[in-house]
Design a protein around this motif. Structure first.
Motif, PDB file in Angstrom:
ATOM      1  N   ASP A 154       0.889  -1.253  -0.072  1.00  0.00           N
ATOM      2  CA  ASP A 154       0.022   0.115  -0.046  1.00  0.00           C
ATOM      3  C   ASP A 154       0.959   1.357   0.232  1.00  0.00           C
ATOM      4  N   THR A 155       0.741   2.082   1.098  1.00  0.00           N
ATOM      5  CA  THR A 155       1.681   3.268   1.145  1.00  0.00           C
ATOM      6  C   THR A 155       2.855   3.129   1.863  1.00  0.00           C
ATOM      7  N   THR A 156       3.339   1.943   1.890  1.00  0.00           N
ATOM      8  CA  THR A 156       4.636   1.700   2.907  1.00  0.00           C
ATOM      9  C   THR A 156       5.584   0.939   2.067  1.00  0.00           C
ATOM     10  N   LEU A 157       6.999   1.345   2.313  1.00  0.00           N
ATOM     11  CA  LEU A 157       8.020   0.697   1.945  1.00  0.00           C
ATOM     12  C   LEU A 157       8.571   0.047   3.095  1.00  0.00           C
ATOM     13  N   VAL A 203       8.612   6.924   9.700  1.00  0.00           N
ATOM     14  CA  VAL A 203       9.769   5.817   9.798  1.00  0.00           C
ATOM     15  C   VAL A 203       9.233   4.835  11.175  1.00  0.00           C
ATOM     16  N   ALA A 204       8.996   3.664  10.433  1.00  0.00           N
ATOM     17  CA  ALA A 204       8.957   2.738  12.087  1.00  0.00           C
ATOM     18  C   ALA A 204      10.230   1.786  11.989  1.00  0.00           C
ATOM     19  N   PHE A 248      20.096 -13.679  11.386  1.00  0.00           N
ATOM     20  CA  PHE A 248      19.463 -12.592  11.806  1.00  0.00           C
ATOM     21  C   PHE A 248      18.647 -11.947  11.162  1.00  0.00           C
ATOM     22  N   GLN A 249      17.479 -11.423  11.492  1.00  0.00           N
ATOM     23  CA  GLN A 249      16.623 -10.769  10.559  1.00  0.00           C
ATOM     24  C   GLN A 249      16.044  -9.504  11.478  1.00  0.00           C
ATOM     25  N   ALA A 250      16.219  -8.311  10.730  1.00  0.00           N
ATOM     26  CA  ALA A 250      15.195  -6.954  11.167  1.00  0.00           C
ATOM     27  C   ALA A 250      14.816  -6.082  10.148  1.00  0.00           C
ATOM     28  N   LYS A 251      13.721  -5.613  10.436  1.00  0.00           N
ATOM     29  CA  LYS A 251      13.007  -4.767   9.580  1.00  0.00           C
ATOM     30  C   LYS A 251      12.580  -3.273  10.025  1.00  0.00           C
ATOM     31  N   PHE A 252      12.642  -2.369   9.084  1.00  0.00           N
ATOM     32  CA  PHE A 252      11.937  -1.003   9.237  1.00  0.00           C
ATOM     33  C   PHE A 252      11.101  -0.477   7.853  1.00  0.00           C
ATOM     34  N   SER A 253      10.457   0.226   8.190  1.00  0.00           N
ATOM     35  CA  SER A 253       9.697   0.776   7.219  1.00  0.00           C
ATOM     36  C   SER A 253       9.137   2.335   6.968  1.00  0.00           C
ATOM     37  N   ILE A 254       9.134   2.660   5.835  1.00  0.00           N
ATOM     38  CA  ILE A 254       8.797   4.046   5.529  1.00  0.00           C
ATOM     39  C   ILE A 254       7.339   4.128   4.875  1.00  0.00           C
ATOM     40  N   GLN A 255       6.741   4.947   5.642  1.00  0.00           N
ATOM     41  CA  GLN A 255       5.314   5.107   5.113  1.00  0.00           C
ATOM     42  C   GLN A 255       5.021   6.572   4.811  1.00  0.00           C
TER      43      GLN A 255
END
Length: 283
Positions: A118-121, A222-223, A274-281
């Protein structure tokens, strides 16, 4: 070489060099990522690996052997391979090789996944220890958000009301000096004066996200729930702001140099992932 992904709302373009995001546009063709004008700063959103920030004298040791690593590591300057692609997502991979082993004596694979929802990467990091020993590393993001209006027209709003204590840098290393970022109704108005001593370094935050407001209206969120530390940075008169989720940060002046004992370092066992995620909405 570049790869572009898209959905009905957004499109994102990523360079294979550094697997670096360099464009995030809405369906009105508005650009939200800094253009990379080298007069200010010639990058857009580099990946920071296997260190974040600066090592003391740009050196570290493993088992008594000394190695040299530049600020933020080497991944941002290396060619990634595109290993998976569909319309709204792409996965890039960097494998350890003869060149990396001279600077960082560990067998690894680093994957970056970009997915539009949707509106998030969503941007996900996957680090795989392919060697037989424990692997110390840090990883972080450095996306620069384009600010098309006057810098003072923008403000931050952290997710939670908290004491925003940040550490000051001295010669690119983290000092023991701290300041508290003043807020007004949980808002931090932007000004270049905030960054006269370089980046704001938050070792820990209660907030898991930060929203940039443009003329008091939500602009970008930014999350970074998987990232305990955060850097915020710009250059004087530059029309961008970097919101940098980190796992790790620069050395202190007192650092011993032993990478396994570095403050904030992550240790990955053999064959561990190892895994980690952030997002830009886009708001």
């Amino acid at each position: 070489m570049n790869t572009t992904i898209s959905n009905s709302t957004l499109s994102a373009s990523i360079k294979h060099s550094g697997a670096e995001l360099f464009s995030l546009k809405n369906n009105q063709n508005k650009e939200f990522i800094w253009e990379g004008n080298p007069d200010f700063w010639g990058k857009h959103s580099p990946v920071l690996f296997p260190i974040v920030g600066t090592l003391k004298n740009n050196l570290y040791t493993i088992n008594g052997v000394e190695y040299q690593l530049p600020r933020h590591g080497f991944a941002r300057d290396m060619e990634f391979q595109l290993i998976e692609k569909n319309e709204n997502s792409a996965v890039f991979s960097l494998q350890s090789n003869e060149e990396t082993l001279k600077k960082y004596p560990f067998q690894f694979e680093l994957q970056l996944s970009y997915t539009l929802n949707d509106t998030t990467l969503d941007i996900e990091y996957k680090v795989i220890n392919k060697g037989e020993t424990k692997m110390p590393f840090s990883i972080g993001a450095h996306p620069a958000v384009a600010l098309p209006e006057a810098f003072e027209n923008y403000a931050f709003e952290f997710e939670k009301k908290e004491v925003l204590k940040y550490y000051l840098l001295e010669n690119d290393l983290i000092s023991n000096k701290t300041k508290v970022l003043e807020t007004s109704d949980n808002l931090v108005p932007l000004s270049y004066k905030l960054f006269e001593n370089d980046a704001l370094i938050f070792k820990t935050l209660e907030s898991n996200s930060l929203t940039i407001l443009e003329n008091s209206k939500p602009y970008i969120k930014v999350a970074f729930e998987d990232f305990p530390s955060l850097g915020i940075w710009t250059k004087d008169k530059a029309p961008f702001i970097c919101i940098e989720p980190w796992l790790g940060y620069s050395d202190t002046a007192e650092n011993s140099g032993d990478l396994l004992k570095k403050e904030g370092i992550l240790i990955l066992d053999s064959s561990q992932i190892f895994q980690a995620k952030f997002s830009i909405q886009i708001l």
